[in-house]
Design a protein around this motif. Structure first.
Motif, PDB file in Angstrom:
ATOM      1  N   SER A   1       1.198  -1.249   0.215  1.00 16.75           N
ATOM      2  CA  SER A   1       0.656   0.076   0.077  1.00 16.75           C
ATOM      3  C   SER A   1       0.931   1.380  -0.123  1.00 16.75           C
ATOM      4  O   SER A   1       0.655   2.321  -0.702  1.00 16.75           O
ATOM      5  CB  SER A   1      -1.135  -0.190   1.122  1.00 16.75           C
ATOM      6  N   PHE A   2       2.383   1.344   1.146  1.00 13.50           N
ATOM      7  CA  PHE A   2       2.797   2.343   0.616  1.00 13.50           C
ATOM      8  C   PHE A   2       3.218   2.586  -0.773  1.00 13.50           C
ATOM      9  O   PHE A   2       3.486   3.295  -0.795  1.00 13.50           O
ATOM     10  CB  PHE A   2       3.307   2.756   1.846  1.00 13.50           C
ATOM     11  N   LYS A   3       3.915   1.476  -1.394  1.00 12.28           N
ATOM     12  CA  LYS A   3       4.183   1.315  -2.694  1.00 12.28           C
ATOM     13  C   LYS A   3       3.262   2.349  -3.997  1.00 12.28           C
ATOM     14  O   LYS A   3       3.815   2.971  -3.830  1.00 12.28           O
ATOM     15  CB  LYS A   3       4.967   0.266  -2.480  1.00 12.28           C
ATOM     16  N   ASN A   4       1.636   1.751  -3.810  1.00 14.61           N
ATOM     17  CA  ASN A   4       1.325   2.241  -4.369  1.00 14.61           C
ATOM     18  C   ASN A   4       0.554   3.817  -3.706  1.00 14.61           C
ATOM     19  O   ASN A   4      -0.397   3.725  -4.177  1.00 14.61           O
ATOM     20  CB  ASN A   4       0.003   1.350  -4.835  1.00 14.61           C
ATOM     21  N   LYS A   5       1.312   4.587  -2.676  1.00 15.32           N
ATOM     22  CA  LYS A   5       0.743   5.415  -2.233  1.00 15.32           C
ATOM     23  C   LYS A   5      -0.795   5.109  -1.645  1.00 15.32           C
ATOM     24  O   LYS A   5      -1.525   6.184  -1.760  1.00 15.32           O
ATOM     25  CB  LYS A   5       1.205   6.248  -3.401  1.00 15.32           C
ATOM     26  N   TRP A   6      -1.360   4.134  -0.928  1.00 16.04           N
ATOM     27  CA  TRP A   6      -2.342   4.157  -0.487  1.00 16.04           C
ATOM     28  C   TRP A   6      -2.056   4.612   1.463  1.00 16.04           C
ATOM     29  O   TRP A   6      -2.166   4.337   2.168  1.00 16.04           O
ATOM     30  CB  TRP A   6      -2.902   2.475  -0.433  1.00 16.04           C
ATOM     31  N   ILE A   7      -2.264   6.170   0.859  1.00 14.40           N
ATOM     32  CA  ILE A   7      -1.832   6.707   2.679  1.00 14.40           C
ATOM     33  C   ILE A   7      -3.015   7.846   2.600  1.00 14.40           C
ATOM     34  O   ILE A   7      -3.485   9.054   1.815  1.00 14.40           O
ATOM     35  CB  ILE A   7      -0.543   7.533   2.503  1.00 14.40           C
ATOM     36  N   ASP A   8      -3.957   7.481   4.031  1.00 18.24           N
ATOM     37  CA  ASP A   8      -5.046   8.904   3.809  1.00 18.24           C
ATOM     38  C   ASP A   8      -4.147  10.263   4.192  1.00 18.24           C
ATOM     39  O   ASP A   8      -3.219  10.754   4.495  1.00 18.24           O
ATOM     40  CB  ASP A   8      -5.718   8.902   4.791  1.00 18.24           C
ATOM     41  N   GLN A   9      -5.194  11.614   3.909  1.00 18.70           N
ATOM     42  CA  GLN A   9      -4.390  12.933   4.790  1.00 18.70           C
ATOM     43  C   GLN A   9      -3.595  12.737   6.129  1.00 18.70           C
ATOM     44  O   GLN A   9      -2.808  13.535   6.136  1.00 18.70           O
ATOM     45  CB  GLN A   9      -6.129  13.271   4.124  1.00 18.70           C
ATOM     46  N   GLU A  10      -4.226  11.969   6.450  1.00 20.42           N
ATOM     47  CA  GLU A  10      -2.755  12.176   8.070  1.00 20.42           C
ATOM     48  C   GLU A  10      -1.633  11.403   8.010  1.00 20.42           C
ATOM     49  O   GLU A  10      -1.531  11.173   9.183  1.00 20.42           O
ATOM     50  CB  GLU A  10      -4.033  11.887   8.983  1.00 20.42           C
ATOM     51  N   ASN A  11      -1.613  10.698   6.219  1.00 19.27           N
ATOM     52  CA  ASN A  11      -0.407  10.141   6.711  1.00 19.27           C
ATOM     53  C   ASN A  11      -0.219   8.863   7.078  1.00 19.27           C
ATOM     54  O   ASN A  11       0.708   8.294   7.050  1.00 19.27           O
ATOM     55  CB  ASN A  11       1.040  10.806   7.095  1.00 19.27           C
ATOM     56  N   ARG A  12      -1.304   8.134   7.267  1.00 23.20           N
ATOM     57  CA  ARG A  12      -1.908   7.052   7.675  1.00 23.20           C
ATOM     58  C   ARG A  12      -1.142   5.971   6.279  1.00 23.20           C
ATOM     59  O   ARG A  12      -2.353   6.161   5.766  1.00 23.20           O
ATOM     60  CB  ARG A  12      -2.756   7.158   8.803  1.00 23.20           C
TER      61      ARG A  12
END
Length: 254
Positions: free
Chosen positions: A50-61
């Motif tokens: 998920s991190f590799k594919n930028k699955w990060i919310d607006q709070e950087n989670r």
């Protein structure tokens, strides 16, 4: 079944789930069943993807999508047991709090936040937790601050309109951006249909996913859909160039 022995074989030929030792040895996690610990290891691995594919919310989670069907497949359990195991990990259902599930709406899969298993254990644990995160994210990946700056509004959870990446268990990554996920048998089937065009379609899907940020539930089906559509277009173009009998009679084909 009769398994072979090891003869100085290289362990790197295997794929592994990282089951943190502390989940097995520390009393804080003794209430978890073996299935829950295995599932947590699977979810933990998914966070790297998920991190590799930028699955990060607006709070950087970092968040993941891991459906109930995937849980059933990974653990080899029934629907009822899979729900029970998920509930063991989720604080909202009386579990330990190692995951947090967030509903997206009717017909959409839940978002899952995988919690840091060491975040409640002293500052020494936090240092180790950072090391674990580094194992997943690797040195090539940007910091969370950089990700937030670069991707901005693209990290909004609500923009995933029910579609989610084809991260199903047992699949490998392909394509120029390593974001096309297929099983070995799917690779074989696609090569039989696409033949020499196989690599082209995989890279085409890979580039499309990367450039648009879109996701598809089934990458094999997407590739086949594109291929058959292209074939239909080619046949239409070819057919349109064939003169009719009336045109032959009038000599318009000359």
């Amino acid at each position: 079944m009769e398994f072979d022995y090891f003869y100085n074989r290289d362990g790197e030929r295997f794929s592994y789930y990282m089951l943190p030792k502390i989940l097995v040895t520390d009393r804080k996690f003794q209430s978890l069943s073996s299935d829950a610990k295995i599932l947590y290891a699977c979810l933990l691995e998914r966070t790297a993807l998920s991190f590799k594919n930028k699955w990060i919310d607006q709070e950087n989670r970092i968040y993941i999508i891991f459906t109930l069907e995937e849980v059933m497949e990974v653990l080899g359990r029934s629907n009822k047991t899979a729900v029970k195991v998920l509930n063991e990990l989720d604080n909202s259902t009386g579990g330990l709090g190692l995951i947090e599930r967030k509903k997206q709406g009717l017909g959409k899969p839940n978002i899952i936040y995988v919690k840091d298993f060491l975040s409640i254990i002293s500052s020494r644990g936090k240092n180790y937790s950072s090391e674990v995160k580094n194992i997943h994210t690797r040195s090539e990946e940007p910091t969370l601050q950089e990700v937030k700056k670069i991707h901005g509004t693209n990290s909004n959870i609500n923009k995933h309109e029910g579609n989610y990446p084809d991260f199903s268990f047992g699949k490998k990554s392909y394509g120029i951006f390593q974001n096309v996920f297929l099983r070995d048998e799917e690779i074989k089937e696609l090569k039989e249909v696409l033949v020499k065009d196989f690599s082209n379609y995989v890279d085409r899907l890979s580039a499309y996913l990367k450039s648009t940020g879109k996701t598809y539930k089934d990458h094999k089906a997407t590739i086949l859909s594109w291929f058959y559509k292209d074939q239909g277009n080619r046949r239409s173009i070819k057919a349109s160039n064939i003169p009719s009998l009336e045109e032959y009679d009038k000599g318009e084909h000359l």
